[in-house]
Design a protein around this motif. Structure first.
Motif, PDB file in Angstrom:
ATOM      1  N   MET A  61     100.254  20.916 116.498  1.00  0.00           N
ATOM      2  CA  MET A  61     101.172  20.343 115.506  1.00  0.00           C
ATOM      3  C   MET A  61     102.346  21.275 115.299  1.00  0.00           C
ATOM      4  SD  MET A  61      98.198  19.198 112.772  1.00  0.00           S
ATOM      5  CE  MET A  61      99.299  19.025 111.399  1.00  0.00           C
ATOM      6  N   TYR A  62     103.543  20.763 115.436  1.00  0.00           N
ATOM      7  CA  TYR A  62     104.678  21.625 115.104  1.00  0.00           C
ATOM      8  C   TYR A  62     105.814  20.883 114.430  1.00  0.00           C
ATOM      9  CZ  TYR A  62     106.307  20.225 119.794  1.00  0.00           C
ATOM     10  OH  TYR A  62     106.678  19.530 120.904  1.00  0.00           O
ATOM     11  N   GLY A  63     106.680  21.650 113.805  1.00  0.00           N
ATOM     12  CA  GLY A  63     107.790  21.125 113.016  1.00  0.00           C
ATOM     13  C   GLY A  63     108.297  22.257 112.145  1.00  0.00           C
ATOM     14  N   LEU A  64     109.515  22.099 111.639  1.00  0.00           N
ATOM     15  CA  LEU A  64     110.112  23.171 110.843  1.00  0.00           C
ATOM     16  C   LEU A  64     109.307  23.438 109.577  1.00  0.00           C
ATOM     17  CD1 LEU A  64     113.903  22.227 111.101  1.00  0.00           C
ATOM     18  CD2 LEU A  64     112.707  24.090 112.266  1.00  0.00           C
ATOM     19  N   THR A  65     109.614  24.541 108.941  1.00  0.00           N
ATOM     20  CA  THR A  65     108.906  24.911 107.716  1.00  0.00           C
ATOM     21  C   THR A  65     109.122  23.863 106.608  1.00  0.00           C
ATOM     22  OG1 THR A  65     108.588  26.685 106.124  1.00  0.00           O
ATOM     23  CG2 THR A  65     110.818  26.399 106.905  1.00  0.00           C
ATOM     24  N   GLY A  66     108.068  23.594 105.861  1.00  0.00           N
ATOM     25  CA  GLY A  66     108.171  22.662 104.739  1.00  0.00           C
ATOM     26  C   GLY A  66     108.191  21.198 105.123  1.00  0.00           C
ATOM     27  N   THR A  67     107.732  20.876 106.333  1.00  0.00           N
ATOM     28  CA  THR A  67     107.745  19.471 106.739  1.00  0.00           C
ATOM     29  C   THR A  67     106.390  18.795 106.528  1.00  0.00           C
ATOM     30  OG1 THR A  67     107.429  20.194 109.041  1.00  0.00           O
ATOM     31  CG2 THR A  67     109.668  19.612 108.374  1.00  0.00           C
ATOM     32  N   GLY A  68     105.471  19.490 105.871  1.00  0.00           N
ATOM     33  CA  GLY A  68     104.213  18.848 105.486  1.00  0.00           C
ATOM     34  C   GLY A  68     103.058  19.012 106.460  1.00  0.00           C
ATOM     35  N   LYS A  69     103.169  19.928 107.400  1.00  0.00           N
ATOM     36  CA  LYS A  69     102.101  20.099 108.396  1.00  0.00           C
ATOM     37  C   LYS A  69     100.781  20.515 107.753  1.00  0.00           C
ATOM     38  CE  LYS A  69     104.477  23.230 110.584  1.00  0.00           C
ATOM     39  NZ  LYS A  69     105.666  23.222 109.709  1.00  0.00           N
ATOM     40  N   THR A  70     100.858  21.582 106.931  1.00  0.00           N
ATOM     41  CA  THR A  70      99.634  22.074 106.304  1.00  0.00           C
ATOM     42  C   THR A  70      99.064  21.030 105.346  1.00  0.00           C
ATOM     43  OG1 THR A  70     100.410  24.346 106.501  1.00  0.00           O
ATOM     44  CG2 THR A  70      98.665  23.944 104.907  1.00  0.00           C
ATOM     45  N   ALA A  71      99.939  20.390 104.578  1.00  0.00           N
ATOM     46  CA  ALA A  71      99.483  19.390 103.614  1.00  0.00           C
ATOM     47  C   ALA A  71      98.769  18.238 104.332  1.00  0.00           C
ATOM     48  CB  ALA A  71     100.663  18.872 102.795  1.00  0.00           C
ATOM     49  N   VAL A  72      99.364  17.752 105.427  1.00  0.00           N
ATOM     50  CA  VAL A  72      98.760  16.650 106.181  1.00  0.00           C
ATOM     51  C   VAL A  72      97.412  17.079 106.774  1.00  0.00           C
ATOM     52  CG1 VAL A  72      98.985  15.310 108.325  1.00  0.00           C
ATOM     53  CG2 VAL A  72     100.900  15.404 106.697  1.00  0.00           C
ATOM     54  N   LEU A  73      97.401  18.266 107.359  1.00  0.00           N
ATOM     55  CA  LEU A  73      96.165  18.752 107.977  1.00  0.00           C
ATOM     56  C   LEU A  73      95.039  18.836 106.956  1.00  0.00           C
ATOM     57  CD1 LEU A  73      94.699  20.113 110.426  1.00  0.00           C
ATOM     58  CD2 LEU A  73      95.376  22.282 109.393  1.00  0.00           C
ATOM     59  N   ARG A  74      95.308  19.474 105.816  1.00  0.00           N
ATOM     60  CA  ARG A  74      94.254  19.667 104.819  1.00  0.00           C
ATOM     61  C   ARG A  74      93.766  18.330 104.273  1.00  0.00           C
ATOM     62  NH1 ARG A  74      93.934  25.512 102.608  1.00  0.00           N
ATOM     63  NH2 ARG A  74      91.813  24.820 103.031  1.00  0.00           N
ATOM     64  N   TYR A  75      94.698  17.451 104.078  1.00  0.00           N
ATOM     65  CA  TYR A  75      94.375  16.115 103.584  1.00  0.00           C
ATOM     66  C   TYR A  75      93.423  15.417 104.557  1.00  0.00           C
ATOM     67  CZ  TYR A  75      95.318  11.329 102.000  1.00  0.00           C
ATOM     68  OH  TYR A  75      95.211  10.044 101.536  1.00  0.00           O
ATOM     69  N   VAL A  76      93.779  15.420 105.850  1.00  0.00           N
ATOM     70  CA  VAL A  76      92.970  14.716 106.848  1.00  0.00           C
ATOM     71  C   VAL A  76      91.610  15.399 107.037  1.00  0.00           C
ATOM     72  CG1 VAL A  76      92.831  14.014 109.273  1.00  0.00           C
ATOM     73  CG2 VAL A  76      94.985  13.746 108.020  1.00  0.00           C
ATOM     74  N   LEU A  77      91.594  16.735 107.010  1.00  0.00           N
ATOM     75  CA  LEU A  77      90.317  17.442 107.187  1.00  0.00           C
ATOM     76  C   LEU A  77      89.358  17.138 106.034  1.00  0.00           C
ATOM     77  CD1 LEU A  77      91.299  20.990 108.552  1.00  0.00           C
ATOM     78  CD2 LEU A  77      90.502  18.990 109.831  1.00  0.00           C
TER      79      LEU A  77
END
Ligand SMILES: Nc1ncnc2c1ncn2[C@@H]1O[C@H](COP(=O)(O)OP(=O)(O)OP(=O)(O)O)[C@@H](O)[C@H]1O
Ligand SMILES: [Mg+2]
Length: 395
Positions: free
Chosen positions: A59-75
């Motif tokens: 997963m990649y994208g600039l900082t603050g684009t919701g990567k961590t939030a999406v990951l934690r949510y799905v996990l």
């Protein structure tokens, strides 16, 4: 006068209903404009619920684009669905910026899988084989996610990544899926190609948010965090527009709105206005500049101090003068002087981070030089520079 408890006026906030909903590691219950990414990731991981190994994901994208939030949510969803169906799926989440060596990442993985491990004393390969032995007792699916994985590449632990990426060849019963997350575009080039191809079985790219999307995101977050009616009309669109101008960083947007709220509260206002937002932005910018300056290497600080000194007596110095003042400073603290070429590179670096702006000055037969304009407040720069004990001697 009635005896009043000293604390009665504190901790009662008019502005915030729940300030913690505005801090960046809070995982909101809904993530507007990430429905597709959430679905994609869920689809990729879903085979784990029926005992098939999900593909690895990058997963990649600039900082603050919701990567961590999406990951934690799905996990979280994956774990609870697995629990409901009684399937053996376990998830591990490690942040390689916090656990920034291969050893620490690996022990963290082990611990989250309920393996007792000492903090030090074992070799990386020993920890690795203990994890393999530990998980391979049962048939289960393990999803290991490593956030901010670029920190491992910098730490030269790509060997570890290579090992982990091939862990399935060491497992007989259990199976592992790997999720790697980064905001560093260079990652793609510097990552070991074997790791890259293994991790990249699936790729999920996060595009920056635009200002309308940021508005929706802020509205959702603000509903949890602020009391009704405390945000003056226009505040959220204004914050969204400012954050979108940068690169659509939701963290920046959330932080800015929180800061504006804190500021409003500090000055005893009942509402947050765009004026509070402006002032919060100035504070944030000053903080980041100070942080950047404090982290500069010694010679960059010396060059910046030279520019500052010259700028105080004669606005916008040129490179030659900076070189001379810098050389004097070096001799005063007894350190070697860098070459003119290197100094010029450092001035360019200061330009790149926005501390100065340089412009080419044509001086006819004297050739060309650079004029240097400071972009930051003298007071702030001195404050950050003199936090350095070496620089402190000079002023
Ligand atoms: N769609 C969204 N809805 C609500 N909040 C969001 C959304 N996207 C991001 N956020 C919030 O913005 C902040 C930054 O998001 P997140 O930490 O997921 O970014 P990131 O892509 O992991 O950034 P980095 O690369 O710096 O780690 C967090 O507070 C997160 O909760
Ligand atoms: Mg993140």
């Amino acid at each position: 006068m009635a005896a009043q408890n000293l604390f009665s006026e504190f901790g009662q906030t008019k502005i915030f209903k729940n300030r913690s909903a505005m801090v960046s590691d809070f995982v909101p219950l809904s993530l507007p404009h990430r429905e597709n990414e959430i679905r994609r990731l869920a689809q990729i991981l879903a085979p784990g619920l029926s005992g098939t190994r999900p593909n690895n994901v990058f997963m990649y994208g600039l900082t603050g684009t919701g990567k961590t939030a999406v990951l934690r949510y799905v996990l979280t969803m994956l774990e609870s669905e697995a629990g409901r169906r009684g399937v053996a799926v376990r998830v591990v989440y490690v942040n390689a910026r916090k656990d920034d060596t291969g050893y620490r990442v690996l022990t963290q993985v082990g611990r989250q899988l309920d393996l007792q491990l000492p903090f030090t004393g074992l070799s990386v390969s020993e920890v690795y084989s203990r994890i393999v032995d530990h998980v391979d007792k049962e048939e289960e699916t393990i999803v290991i996610s490593i956030d901010e994985i670029d920190n491992l590449v910098k730490d030269n632990s790509s060997n570890l990544l290579y090992k982990v990426a091939r862990i399935n060849s060491d497992l007989a019963k259990a199976q592992v899926s790997l999720i790697g997350i980064t905001n560093d575009a260079r990652m793609l080039e510097i990552l070991d190609p074997r790791v890259r191809s293994s991790l990249g079985e699936e790729e999920l790219v996060f595009a920056p948010y635009d200002s309308e999307q940021l508005r929706d995101i802020l509205n959702v977050r603000a509903k949890d965090a602020f009391n009704d009616g405390t945000l003056q009309e226009g505040v959220i669109p204004y914050v969204a527009a400012l954050a979108a101008k940068d690169h659509g960083d939701a963290r920046k947007a959330v932080d800015l709105l929180r800061k504006a709220g804190e500021l409003a509260e500090r000055v005893g206002s009942d509402v947050v206005t765009t004026d509070h937002v402006k002032r919060a932005l100035t504070e944030i910018e000053a903080d980041t500049t100070m942080e950047i300056i404090e982290r500069l290497p010694l010679h960059s600080k010396l060059i910046l101090a030279s520019i500052m000194k010259l700028d105080e007596s004669n606005r916008n110095p040129i490179t030659g003068d900076v070189l001379a003042t810098y050389a004097q400073m070096c001799s005063r603290i007894g350190t070697e002087v860098l070459t003119a070429r290197r100094v010029s590179e450092i001035i360019n670096e200061l330009d790149m981070v926005g501390i100065v702006t340089t412009s080419i000055l044509n001086r006819g037969r004297f050739g060309r030089t650079k004029r240097i304009a400071l972009n930051v407040d003298h007071k702030h720069v001195w404050a950050s520079l003199t936090n350095d004990p070496v620089l402190k001697q000079l002023v």
